[in-house]
Design a protein around this motif. Sequence first.
Motif, PDB file in Angstrom:
ATOM      1  N   THR A 195       7.550   1.744   7.550  1.00  0.00           N
ATOM      2  CA  THR A 195       6.616   0.917   6.757  1.00  0.00           C
ATOM      3  C   THR A 195       5.250   1.555   6.675  1.00  0.00           C
ATOM      4  N   LEU A 196       4.816   2.259   7.748  1.00  0.00           N
ATOM      5  CA  LEU A 196       3.526   2.966   7.692  1.00  0.00           C
ATOM      6  C   LEU A 196       3.582   4.079   6.659  1.00  0.00           C
ATOM      7  N   ARG A 197       4.680   4.847   6.653  1.00  0.00           N
ATOM      8  CA  ARG A 197       4.816   5.926   5.664  1.00  0.00           C
ATOM      9  C   ARG A 197       4.796   5.363   4.241  1.00  0.00           C
ATOM     10  N   GLY A 198       5.542   4.256   4.055  1.00  0.00           N
ATOM     11  CA  GLY A 198       5.553   3.650   2.727  1.00  0.00           C
ATOM     12  C   GLY A 198       4.184   3.203   2.280  1.00  0.00           C
ATOM     13  N   TYR A 199       3.383   2.642   3.201  1.00  0.00           N
ATOM     14  CA  TYR A 199       2.040   2.181   2.805  1.00  0.00           C
ATOM     15  C   TYR A 199       1.115   3.356   2.522  1.00  0.00           C
ATOM     16  N   LEU A 200       1.211   4.417   3.345  1.00  0.00           N
ATOM     17  CA  LEU A 200       0.333   5.572   3.112  1.00  0.00           C
ATOM     18  C   LEU A 200       0.637   6.225   1.768  1.00  0.00           C
ATOM     19  N   LEU A 201       1.921   6.243   1.376  1.00  0.00           N
ATOM     20  CA  LEU A 201       2.266   6.823   0.083  1.00  0.00           C
ATOM     21  C   LEU A 201       1.874   5.920  -1.077  1.00  0.00           C
ATOM     22  N   ASN A 202       1.951   4.580  -0.875  1.00  0.00           N
ATOM     23  CA  ASN A 202       1.666   3.645  -1.972  1.00  0.00           C
ATOM     24  C   ASN A 202       1.000   2.411  -1.377  1.00  0.00           C
ATOM     25  N   PRO A 203      -0.333   2.429  -1.169  1.00  0.00           N
ATOM     26  CA  PRO A 203      -1.043   1.336  -0.491  1.00  0.00           C
ATOM     27  C   PRO A 203      -1.122   0.075  -1.344  1.00  0.00           C
ATOM     28  N   GLU A 204      -0.121  -0.803  -1.161  1.00  0.00           N
ATOM     29  CA  GLU A 204      -0.090  -2.046  -1.915  1.00  0.00           C
ATOM     30  C   GLU A 204       0.041  -3.213  -0.953  1.00  0.00           C
ATOM     31  N   PRO A 205      -0.339  -4.433  -1.376  1.00  0.00           N
ATOM     32  CA  PRO A 205      -0.327  -5.612  -0.487  1.00  0.00           C
ATOM     33  C   PRO A 205       1.044  -5.862   0.111  1.00  0.00           C
ATOM     34  N   ALA A 206       2.113  -5.760  -0.668  1.00  0.00           N
ATOM     35  CA  ALA A 206       3.440  -6.048  -0.139  1.00  0.00           C
ATOM     36  C   ALA A 206       3.783  -5.091   1.000  1.00  0.00           C
ATOM     37  N   ARG A 207       3.380  -3.841   0.868  1.00  0.00           N
ATOM     38  CA  ARG A 207       3.672  -2.839   1.913  1.00  0.00           C
ATOM     39  C   ARG A 207       2.870  -3.129   3.185  1.00  0.00           C
ATOM     40  N   ILE A 208       1.623  -3.508   3.066  1.00  0.00           N
ATOM     41  CA  ILE A 208       0.832  -3.821   4.264  1.00  0.00           C
ATOM     42  C   ILE A 208       1.391  -5.039   4.975  1.00  0.00           C
ATOM     43  N   ASP A 209       1.953  -6.016   4.187  1.00  0.00           N
ATOM     44  CA  ASP A 209       2.585  -7.177   4.832  1.00  0.00           C
ATOM     45  C   ASP A 209       3.799  -6.733   5.631  1.00  0.00           C
ATOM     46  N   ARG A 210       4.633  -5.869   5.042  1.00  0.00           N
ATOM     47  CA  ARG A 210       5.813  -5.392   5.770  1.00  0.00           C
ATOM     48  C   ARG A 210       5.394  -4.588   6.999  1.00  0.00           C
ATOM     49  N   PHE A 211       4.314  -3.810   6.856  1.00  0.00           N
ATOM     50  CA  PHE A 211       3.834  -3.055   8.013  1.00  0.00           C
ATOM     51  C   PHE A 211       3.352  -3.991   9.117  1.00  0.00           C
ATOM     52  N   THR A 212       2.588  -5.026   8.755  1.00  0.00           N
ATOM     53  CA  THR A 212       2.077  -5.986   9.744  1.00  0.00           C
ATOM     54  C   THR A 212       3.236  -6.697  10.433  1.00  0.00           C
ATOM     55  N   GLN A 213       4.265  -7.099   9.656  1.00  0.00           N
ATOM     56  CA  GLN A 213       5.418  -7.752  10.254  1.00  0.00           C
ATOM     57  C   GLN A 213       6.132  -6.815  11.215  1.00  0.00           C
ATOM     58  N   ALA A 214       6.262  -5.540  10.825  1.00  0.00           N
ATOM     59  CA  ALA A 214       6.941  -4.579  11.690  1.00  0.00           C
ATOM     60  C   ALA A 214       6.182  -4.378  12.998  1.00  0.00           C
ATOM     61  N   VAL A 215       4.831  -4.302  12.916  1.00  0.00           N
ATOM     62  CA  VAL A 215       4.014  -4.131  14.136  1.00  0.00           C
ATOM     63  C   VAL A 215       4.146  -5.368  15.026  1.00  0.00           C
ATOM     64  N   GLY A 216       4.075  -6.556  14.413  1.00  0.00           N
ATOM     65  CA  GLY A 216       4.215  -7.781  15.210  1.00  0.00           C
ATOM     66  C   GLY A 216       5.578  -7.867  15.854  1.00  0.00           C
ATOM     67  N   SER A 217       6.620  -7.513  15.120  1.00  0.00           N
ATOM     68  CA  SER A 217       7.977  -7.545  15.682  1.00  0.00           C
ATOM     69  C   SER A 217       8.102  -6.558  16.839  1.00  0.00           C
ATOM     70  N   ALA A 218       7.504  -5.355  16.676  1.00  0.00           N
ATOM     71  CA  ALA A 218       7.574  -4.364  17.762  1.00  0.00           C
ATOM     72  C   ALA A 218       6.859  -4.878  19.009  1.00  0.00           C
ATOM     73  N   ARG A 219       5.711  -5.512  18.829  1.00  0.00           N
ATOM     74  CA  ARG A 219       4.996  -6.060  19.994  1.00  0.00           C
ATOM     75  C   ARG A 219       5.821  -7.157  20.673  1.00  0.00           C
ATOM     76  N   THR A 220       6.473  -8.009  19.871  1.00  0.00           N
ATOM     77  CA  THR A 220       7.316  -9.061  20.439  1.00  0.00           C
ATOM     78  C   THR A 220       8.479  -8.445  21.208  1.00  0.00           C
ATOM     79  N   GLN A 221       9.099  -7.433  20.632  1.00  0.00           N
ATOM     80  CA  GLN A 221      10.220  -6.776  21.313  1.00  0.00           C
ATOM     81  C   GLN A 221       9.761  -6.125  22.615  1.00  0.00           C
ATOM     82  N   LEU A 222       8.549  -5.526  22.591  1.00  0.00           N
ATOM     83  CA  LEU A 222       8.011  -4.929  23.820  1.00  0.00           C
ATOM     84  C   LEU A 222       7.777  -5.997  24.881  1.00  0.00           C
ATOM     85  N   GLN A 223       7.241  -7.144  24.456  1.00  0.00           N
ATOM     86  CA  GLN A 223       6.983  -8.238  25.399  1.00  0.00           C
ATOM     87  C   GLN A 223       8.297  -8.761  25.972  1.00  0.00           C
ATOM     88  N   GLN A 224       9.326  -8.902  25.108  1.00  0.00           N
ATOM     89  CA  GLN A 224      10.616  -9.368  25.602  1.00  0.00           C
ATOM     90  C   GLN A 224      11.207  -8.398  26.609  1.00  0.00           C
TER      91      GLN A 224
END
Length: 885
Positions: free
Chosen positions: A69-98
């Motif tokens: 998702t980071l690569r996708g946003y850097l290539l094409n910085p659009e709102p939908a991509r930043i949302d997917r990136f934010t969700q991916a970061v939040g999910s990774a943090r949750t998985q790390l906490q679990q």
Amino acid sequence: MTGLNNFSIGQRMAAGFGALLILLGALLGSIYSWQQDAEHAQRNFTQHSRPLTDAAHTLEHGILRVGITLRGYLLNPEPARIDRFTQAVGSARTQLQQLGSMPKDADAENLFRELDPAVRRYLSATEDAVQLRRLGVIDAAAEGRLQIVRESLIAITQDFIDLQTANMGRAITVMGQAQQRVARGLLTTGALSILCFIVLAWLITQSIRKPAGELVRIATALKDGDWKPALALAEAPGNGRVNEVQNNEMARIGRAFGFAAVALEQREQRLAADHQVAGAAAASLDKSDVAAAALRAIVGHVRAEIGIVYWGTKAGTLTPVASYGASTASRELPIGDGVPGQAALERRTVVLRDIPRDAPFSVKLGYDEAPPRDVVAVPIMFRNELVGVLVVASLRRLDEQAVEFLESAAAQLGVGLNNVRAYEEIQRLLNEVAEKSQQIQAQNEELQAQNEEIQAQSEEVQAQNEELQAQGEEIRAQNEQLAEQAEHLHRHAALLAEADQRKTEFLGLLAHELRNPMAGISNSLFVLSRPGLDGQQAATAQAIIGRQTRQLNRLIDDLLDVTRVTRGKVKLKTETLDLVDVVRDCLDDHRATFDKAKLALTIDVPGEAIIVRGDRARICQIIGNLVDNAAKFTDEGRHVSVSLKADEGRGLAELQVADEGIGIDKAAFSRLFQPFSQGDPNLTRTNGGLGLGLALVKALVEMHQGTVEAYSDGPGKGARFTVRLPLLREATRKDVVKKTAGAESLRVAVAPCRILIIEDNVDVALSLSAALSMEGHDVRMAHTAQEGLELAHSFRPDLLLCDIGLPIMDGYEVARRFRADDELKSVFLVAVTGYASEKDREQAAQAGFDRHMPKPPDFQQLSELLAEITIRRARNSSADAESGE
């Protein structure tokens, strides 16, 4: 043996040693303790090692998703991509906490202490990269560093997974050891029991040792990368073995071990399938190739029999572009029609399960047909915009994991198909630009027809237009090379459109500038053709023709200079120069311009020499363009100053031209030194010119390893141009004076010469012949090459002025004929032509010409050439006299 497998370990022991109840009571206690160890190992396997392994795999997938998702946003910085990136970061943090909240042994805890801060730093670094991209900063090196950090995280995660895999192996080993202890206990009891039970005890022991050894063998094979034995443990038993699996602890342990292997293999296959789909989406810019490659990976992973990818058109229909197990000749579907159309209309996944056997839709098996069990239609989206639809049909049930994979694959496929759509749009724009270029070429040809009376000048303009068109084609080629990155293609398409606009503006400006002097020449020729013309009127008309002809020559020279400089064809003839003398001489040549414009010119130069290394003619051209520019944009009665000084500290000579003219707007500084640009594009054409002077100044200054800059306080407040050239400290003024004196000694008087002109343009030949005849020379004319060769044998000229573009036989062949003829080979040959590029000069020299002069020839250069011929004749006469003596 088969019957014993239907009993548990306790049942076997009770059946085998019922006669030894007392001994078995003591042994059962030991066996129970060993069984508890085995169950403890099994619980450690199922409740600790396996969950930790699953959580680590989930975290690994989350880290990869953050990178994607980071690569996708850097290539094409659009709102939908930043949302997917934010969700991916939040999910990774949750998985790390679990993962952190799960119980772990000491080794796992140590690895997690290393993994936890590394993951957090990586996630923070990705968020920092996104913030920089939001600000418009593109840091390719930072992205490379992030990839290195990500690979390091994956390595740590893999170490964690390997540790848990090792723990699982140890748990299995503990279970095997427990079973071995039970076997040894049975053997010991059997030794103490009646000899008749020895055979039964041996058989029971073997029935336990064999599956335990099999589990150890399977675990060893799994460690070596062989999945098949472990996967076979997860297969469902036959009807005759159900009770055996239910009662046999070893069979249940093996089955649980097989399920774990299946889960690991499924995760590995999912990651591989995601990688294949992503690679297919980025492998091509042809929608059929992208869709076909991705579809093969998708149906292969979900084990479907039919797959179709539809392309969404602007007309609101779905067109099949790729298929698997079905014909691509399917008709187009309107959005809303059928399962694909419904999925496209509602922008959601449509799942059809348990399709009746009498349904008209079937899967062709080659020898037969069968209705599919499940059909899934997934809309292919990109930034909430429909790109197409993915349809998959299977004879097996497509579970929720398969549907989730199809949705994920459709998202990746949407990125690839959107790149294809962007590429096709860029190709359409490039075709439009090519059509505009053809229209411009037609306008150039019309302009050529309108200016036939100045054919020589128009040939130079046409050559310039062809070079500009070549530059446009080069830009187009560069755009095609960047086709894989859609956003870059958009940018280059805009640049190409801007170049096309600048070319159109330049052609209009050139037509205007050419028509102005042509109008003066045409009017003056009309005046000269009238009867009863007095001397004053004739002199005025001739002066106008002279001035306008010089203006035409200057326009063409500027065009040629810009072309030669930009293509690197200009070669500096450097020498040691006193910049003070150069500035004074150059300004003396331009004083008439200031006197005519009624402008005050102030010169401030030092008394001592300022020595530089450079081309005198080109430095004069720099100074002349700057002072002409100042005079052009300064009103009558105002002041222009030129100053020169040496900055010994920095080793630079600084030339400054300041005026009190119209000034420069801040917005104009970015284009000030660009070709065909002027400070204010909205000015009327009262100032004239092609906007090439400052562009030539910048190019020539940089060729001298110098710099030029402009400054203005704003419109109406004048402008100041500063040129800085490197000083040559070791040179002396004496060297410059010596060279100047040597040049003055070359001037000699010109004696009458016999001159032959070969020119197919009668007007050009007549005018050139008249001008040379007025200087006292004997001139003859020929309008074809053959006529000129015949006339040369009778006339025996000293000098041949020959056009290149002659009919039937060109000027190059004429030169070769002269050099091959013993009677004519000593004639001085000069090519007078409109072909004036460096390549044309080299070709003329190879053909045998002594000199090359662009049309119209400069009479000062002709005079110098005739002086050189005079010197040659004098030397030849002296040599002949000496040989006669």
